[in-house]
Motif scaffolding. Structure first.
Motif, PDB file in Angstrom:
ATOM      1  N   VAL A  53       0.804  -1.223   0.000  1.00 47.71           N
ATOM      2  CA  VAL A  53       0.000   0.000   0.000  1.00 47.71           C
ATOM      3  C   VAL A  53       0.837   1.272   0.000  1.00 47.71           C
ATOM      4  O   VAL A  53       0.373   2.307  -0.456  1.00 47.71           O
ATOM      5  CB  VAL A  53      -0.960   0.031   1.215  1.00 47.71           C
ATOM      6  CG1 VAL A  53      -1.920  -1.119   1.154  1.00 47.71           C
ATOM      7  CG2 VAL A  53      -0.189  -0.011   2.532  1.00 47.71           C
ATOM      8  N   GLY A  54       2.068   1.189   0.510  1.00 52.48           N
ATOM      9  CA  GLY A  54       2.875   2.395   0.577  1.00 52.48           C
ATOM     10  C   GLY A  54       2.202   3.455   1.444  1.00 52.48           C
ATOM     11  O   GLY A  54       1.367   3.173   2.291  1.00 52.48           O
ATOM     12  N   THR A  55       2.565   4.709   1.216  1.00 52.83           N
ATOM     13  CA  THR A  55       1.988   5.835   1.934  1.00 52.83           C
ATOM     14  C   THR A  55       1.699   6.934   0.937  1.00 52.83           C
ATOM     15  O   THR A  55       2.547   7.274   0.119  1.00 52.83           O
ATOM     16  CB  THR A  55       2.954   6.344   3.020  1.00 52.83           C
ATOM     17  OG1 THR A  55       3.125   5.327   4.010  1.00 52.83           O
ATOM     18  CG2 THR A  55       2.411   7.589   3.687  1.00 52.83           C
ATOM     19  N   GLU A  56       0.512   7.482   1.012  1.00 48.60           N
ATOM     20  CA  GLU A  56       0.128   8.518   0.058  1.00 48.60           C
ATOM     21  C   GLU A  56       0.368   9.886   0.657  1.00 48.60           C
ATOM     22  O   GLU A  56      -0.092  10.192   1.757  1.00 48.60           O
ATOM     23  CB  GLU A  56      -1.340   8.356  -0.322  1.00 48.60           C
ATOM     24  CG  GLU A  56      -1.772   9.277  -1.450  1.00 48.60           C
ATOM     25  CD  GLU A  56      -3.187   9.045  -1.882  1.00 48.60           C
ATOM     26  OE1 GLU A  56      -3.393   8.364  -2.904  1.00 48.60           O
ATOM     27  OE2 GLU A  56      -4.101   9.536  -1.186  1.00 48.60           O
ATOM     28  N   ALA A  57       1.094  10.720  -0.070  1.00 46.48           N
ATOM     29  CA  ALA A  57       1.344  12.097   0.325  1.00 46.48           C
ATOM     30  C   ALA A  57       0.628  13.009  -0.662  1.00 46.48           C
ATOM     31  O   ALA A  57       0.746  12.837  -1.871  1.00 46.48           O
ATOM     32  CB  ALA A  57       2.847  12.390   0.336  1.00 46.48           C
ATOM     33  N   THR A  58      -0.121  13.978  -0.136  1.00 44.19           N
ATOM     34  CA  THR A  58      -0.880  14.901  -0.969  1.00 44.19           C
ATOM     35  C   THR A  58      -0.312  16.298  -0.822  1.00 44.19           C
ATOM     36  O   THR A  58      -0.176  16.807   0.304  1.00 44.19           O
ATOM     37  CB  THR A  58      -2.370  14.898  -0.573  1.00 44.19           C
ATOM     38  OG1 THR A  58      -2.883  13.571  -0.695  1.00 44.19           O
ATOM     39  CG2 THR A  58      -3.163  15.826  -1.468  1.00 44.19           C
ATOM     40  N   LEU A  59      -0.004  16.923  -1.932  1.00 35.85           N
ATOM     41  CA  LEU A  59       0.564  18.265  -1.960  1.00 35.85           C
ATOM     42  C   LEU A  59      -0.486  19.216  -2.519  1.00 35.85           C
ATOM     43  O   LEU A  59      -1.011  19.003  -3.616  1.00 35.85           O
ATOM     44  CB  LEU A  59       1.819  18.279  -2.837  1.00 35.85           C
ATOM     45  CG  LEU A  59       2.598  19.594  -2.914  1.00 35.85           C
ATOM     46  CD1 LEU A  59       3.281  19.881  -1.582  1.00 35.85           C
ATOM     47  CD2 LEU A  59       3.636  19.523  -4.029  1.00 35.85           C
ATOM     48  N   GLN A  60      -0.792  20.271  -1.756  1.00 31.19           N
ATOM     49  CA  GLN A  60      -1.765  21.254  -2.217  1.00 31.19           C
ATOM     50  C   GLN A  60      -1.525  22.578  -1.510  1.00 31.19           C
ATOM     51  O   GLN A  60      -0.812  22.643  -0.512  1.00 31.19           O
ATOM     52  CB  GLN A  60      -3.195  20.765  -1.972  1.00 31.19           C
ATOM     53  CG  GLN A  60      -3.498  20.438  -0.520  1.00 31.19           C
ATOM     54  CD  GLN A  60      -4.871  19.811  -0.348  1.00 31.19           C
ATOM     55  OE1 GLN A  60      -5.703  19.868  -1.235  1.00 31.19           O
ATOM     56  NE2 GLN A  60      -5.115  19.219   0.805  1.00 31.19           N
ATOM     57  N   HIS A  99       2.577   8.764  -9.196  1.00 33.36           N
ATOM     58  CA  HIS A  99       2.007  10.031  -8.775  1.00 33.36           C
ATOM     59  C   HIS A  99       0.891  10.438  -9.718  1.00 33.36           C
ATOM     60  O   HIS A  99       0.773   9.934 -10.826  1.00 33.36           O
ATOM     61  CB  HIS A  99       3.084  11.121  -8.703  1.00 33.36           C
ATOM     62  CG  HIS A  99       3.580  11.621 -10.032  1.00 33.36           C
ATOM     63  ND1 HIS A  99       4.381  10.879 -10.872  1.00 33.36           N
ATOM     64  CD2 HIS A  99       3.365  12.807 -10.676  1.00 33.36           C
ATOM     65  CE1 HIS A  99       4.663  11.571 -11.958  1.00 33.36           C
ATOM     66  NE2 HIS A  99       4.050  12.741 -11.881  1.00 33.36           N
ATOM     67  N   ASN A 100       0.079  11.348  -9.236  1.00 30.70           N
ATOM     68  CA  ASN A 100      -1.067  11.814 -10.007  1.00 30.70           C
ATOM     69  C   ASN A 100      -1.362  13.248  -9.591  1.00 30.70           C
ATOM     70  O   ASN A 100      -0.913  13.701  -8.524  1.00 30.70           O
ATOM     71  CB  ASN A 100      -2.292  10.923  -9.750  1.00 30.70           C
ATOM     72  CG  ASN A 100      -3.406  11.168 -10.746  1.00 30.70           C
ATOM     73  OD1 ASN A 100      -3.152  11.551 -11.890  1.00 30.70           O
ATOM     74  ND2 ASN A 100      -4.638  10.939 -10.323  1.00 30.70           N
ATOM     75  N   TYR A 101      -2.080  13.970 -10.421  1.00 33.02           N
ATOM     76  CA  TYR A 101      -2.559  15.296 -10.043  1.00 33.02           C
ATOM     77  C   TYR A 101      -3.870  15.565 -10.738  1.00 33.02           C
ATOM     78  O   TYR A 101      -4.218  14.937 -11.748  1.00 33.02           O
ATOM     79  CB  TYR A 101      -1.539  16.396 -10.343  1.00 33.02           C
ATOM     80  CG  TYR A 101      -0.713  16.215 -11.592  1.00 33.02           C
ATOM     81  CD1 TYR A 101      -1.284  16.313 -12.863  1.00 33.02           C
ATOM     82  CD2 TYR A 101       0.653  15.974 -11.502  1.00 33.02           C
ATOM     83  CE1 TYR A 101      -0.521  16.167 -13.997  1.00 33.02           C
ATOM     84  CE2 TYR A 101       1.426  15.816 -12.644  1.00 33.02           C
ATOM     85  CZ  TYR A 101       0.833  15.924 -13.882  1.00 33.02           C
ATOM     86  OH  TYR A 101       1.586  15.777 -15.017  1.00 33.02           O
ATOM     87  N   THR A 102      -4.622  16.493 -10.157  1.00 35.11           N
ATOM     88  CA  THR A 102      -5.962  16.776 -10.644  1.00 35.11           C
ATOM     89  C   THR A 102      -6.203  18.277 -10.714  1.00 35.11           C
ATOM     90  O   THR A 102      -5.544  19.069 -10.031  1.00 35.11           O
ATOM     91  CB  THR A 102      -7.039  16.150  -9.729  1.00 35.11           C
ATOM     92  OG1 THR A 102      -6.893  16.702  -8.411  1.00 35.11           O
ATOM     93  CG2 THR A 102      -6.894  14.642  -9.663  1.00 35.11           C
ATOM     94  N   GLU A 253      -4.198  19.723  -6.759  1.00 37.85           N
ATOM     95  CA  GLU A 253      -3.399  18.937  -5.828  1.00 37.85           C
ATOM     96  C   GLU A 253      -2.643  17.855  -6.578  1.00 37.85           C
ATOM     97  O   GLU A 253      -3.033  17.456  -7.676  1.00 37.85           O
ATOM     98  CB  GLU A 253      -4.272  18.299  -4.741  1.00 37.85           C
ATOM     99  CG  GLU A 253      -5.199  17.219  -5.240  1.00 37.85           C
ATOM    100  CD  GLU A 253      -5.947  16.504  -4.118  1.00 37.85           C
ATOM    101  OE1 GLU A 253      -6.161  17.115  -3.059  1.00 37.85           O
ATOM    102  OE2 GLU A 253      -6.309  15.326  -4.304  1.00 37.85           O
ATOM    103  N   ALA A 254      -1.560  17.414  -5.962  1.00 34.01           N
ATOM    104  CA  ALA A 254      -0.770  16.306  -6.499  1.00 34.01           C
ATOM    105  C   ALA A 254      -0.649  15.247  -5.409  1.00 34.01           C
ATOM    106  O   ALA A 254      -0.472  15.565  -4.232  1.00 34.01           O
ATOM    107  CB  ALA A 254       0.620  16.776  -6.921  1.00 34.01           C
ATOM    108  N   THR A 255      -0.781  13.988  -5.800  1.00 36.78           N
ATOM    109  CA  THR A 255      -0.663  12.891  -4.842  1.00 36.78           C
ATOM    110  C   THR A 255       0.496  11.997  -5.245  1.00 36.78           C
ATOM    111  O   THR A 255       0.699  11.722  -6.433  1.00 36.78           O
ATOM    112  CB  THR A 255      -1.954  12.058  -4.782  1.00 36.78           C
ATOM    113  OG1 THR A 255      -2.266  11.566  -6.091  1.00 36.78           O
ATOM    114  CG2 THR A 255      -3.109  12.890  -4.265  1.00 36.78           C
TER     115      THR A 255
END
Length: 458
Positions: A53-60, A99-102, A253-255
């Protein structure tokens, strides 16, 4: 006579004591080895959970901090705008698996009509009745969206939006929108910007299902879940050039999915090195899945570690007491051997050989016993810990946030596997017990003169 041969004769002559010591050592080695097995299995399961699963970091952008400082007078400064170019630089880190961003935007359909579950009521102003604005979501990779990843959204046909679609005008539509406009994979639909400008033809690459129900009363098209369209992020820039930023696109945001939760501090430093001001942007970390998975086994590992220490220390104390008593009873034997010229170190070595032989036999028995007993004990401990974990709160479809994560079942089984390293660790513990329990009492006696040993009394 060789002290090794004399040790063997002594063990045979004192069969009762030898069996008692063997049984005691076997119990101690079994418990210690079982503790090592459970501890290593828990560590292995935790490492597997990191990979799973890792760890999700969200940048916003940190809106709360901005408002706490009085806001920006209704406009955003340049350093408060997050761009896809900087997000991509950080996404290339060796700490990141994906990674992803929206970007949330809007579009006015030119060759399609919105989904309308309920007709607008009479007397509704014309501008509201004629509203055709649809929610438009720009993404780098639709499969990394939480709603798809958590299974709330289901891809019915076609495929999702991927990084390879960056330069394509592709769209992923909800099944209600597809049914309303007779669209399927390969169909074309013309969309414009939020102002109705720059119309472009988009190819439908997939149809998905959002389980959220349509409003029971009339609502604007943007509030209808069936109207949500998903496109490549750069496609929004082609519809509305004002969304472009620093050679890329503005994003909300970017995850980032980190390989290892422990690398967060390094990831923060890399974010700053990529040109992101963490006084302006916030980096939220969601390791809820990881905690759900490894919480029970971390408790089991802590229990196993405590067991190893407790059994090791208690076993050393008990065996030390027994050997001290038995050595005291052998004072006359040691005194006679010293009187006939036997060296002191050979007497100590004889005692070490006697106890070591018993310890080796006990280790062999413990290896078989621990491998048979440890799996059942581990499963019982983990089951007890899992029973104490509160059930996950159901998550509303389409409402995933940075604080939410898909409910995952905690790890409830450990794979017990006996390895040479485990036997080596137990052997080292046994050696420490042997040396501590033999050298001290025997050494105190053999330091004395033979006459003092023989005349001091039992």
């Amino acid at each position: 006579m060789s002290f090794v041969k004399r040790a063997g004769l002594s063990l045979l002559a004192r069969r009762g004591r030898t069996l008692i010591l063997l049984a005691l050592f076997a119990v101690i080695c079994t418990l210690v080895l079982g503790g090592f097995l459970v501890q290593r299995a828990a560590e292995s399961a935790a490492e597997g959970a990191k990979q799973r699963v890792g760890t999700e970091a969200t940048l916003q952008w940190d809106m709360e901090k901005a408002f706490a400082k009085g806001g920006f007078g209704g406009t955003l400064p340049d350093n408060a705008r997050l761009g896809s170019a900087a997000a991509d630089r950080l996404g290339r880190s060796e700490l990141v698996t994906s990674h992803n961003y929206t970007l949330e935007s809007g579009t006015v359909p030119v060759s399609a009509k919105p989904v309308a579950g309920v007709a607008p009521p009479a007397g509704l102003p014309a501008e509201m009745r004629e509203d055709r604005m649809l929610p438009l979501l720009g993404v780098r990779d639709s499969t990394r969206l939480r709603d798809f990843r958590d299974g709330h959204f289901t891809l019915l046909s076609g495929r999702g939006i991927g990084a390879e679609d960056r330069d394509r005008d592709a769209v992923l539509v909800e099944e209600r929108f597809a049914a309303t406009n007779a669209l399927s994979v390969g169909s074309r639909v013309t969309l414009g910007s939020a102002e109705g400008k720059n119309p472009r033809e988009f190819e439908v690459v997939g149809v998905y299902r959002d389980p959220a129900r349509s409003p029971e009363t009339w609502a604007a098209p943007q509030m209808e879940p069936g109207n949500k369209l998903i496109v490549p992020l750069d496609a929004i820039g082609r519809l509305d050039p004002s969304e472009r930023l620093d050679g890329g696109m503005r994003i909300n945001e970017a995850t980032y999915l980190l390989r290892d939760p422990s690398t967060l501090d390094r990831f923060r430093k890399q974010a700053e090195a990529a040109g992101l001001d963490l006084d302006v942007f916030k980096l939220d970390v969601n390791d809820k899945q990881y905690r759900q998975l490894v919480g029970p086994i971390q408790n089991v590992a802590a229990f196993a570690t405590g067991t190893v220490w407790l059994v090791g220390l208690a076993g050393a104390a008990v065996i030390g007491l027994l050997i001290a008593l038995w050595t005291r009873e052998r004072r006359r034997e040691l005194g006679v051997l010293l009187a006939v010229g036997e060296r002191r170190w050979r007497l100590v070595a004889q005692q070490i050989v006697e106890v070591s032989v018993v310890a080796v036999l006990a280790l062999g028995a413990a290896a078989a016993a621990a491998q048979a007993i440890a799996p059942g004990v581990a499963d019982a401990l983990v089951s007890r810990e899992v029973a104490d974990v509160p059930p996950p709160v159901p998550q509303q479809p389409g409402r995933a946030t940075t604080e939410q994560a898909p409910a995952v079942a905690p790890i409830d089984r450990l794979n017990i596997d006996l390895r040479t390293r485990d036997l080596r660790n137990v052997a080292l513990v046994g050696l420490a017990i042997v040396l501590a329990t033999v050298v001290v009492p025997t050494g105190r006696i053999v330091r004395m003169q033979p006459r003092a040993i023989l005349t001091k009394g039992e």
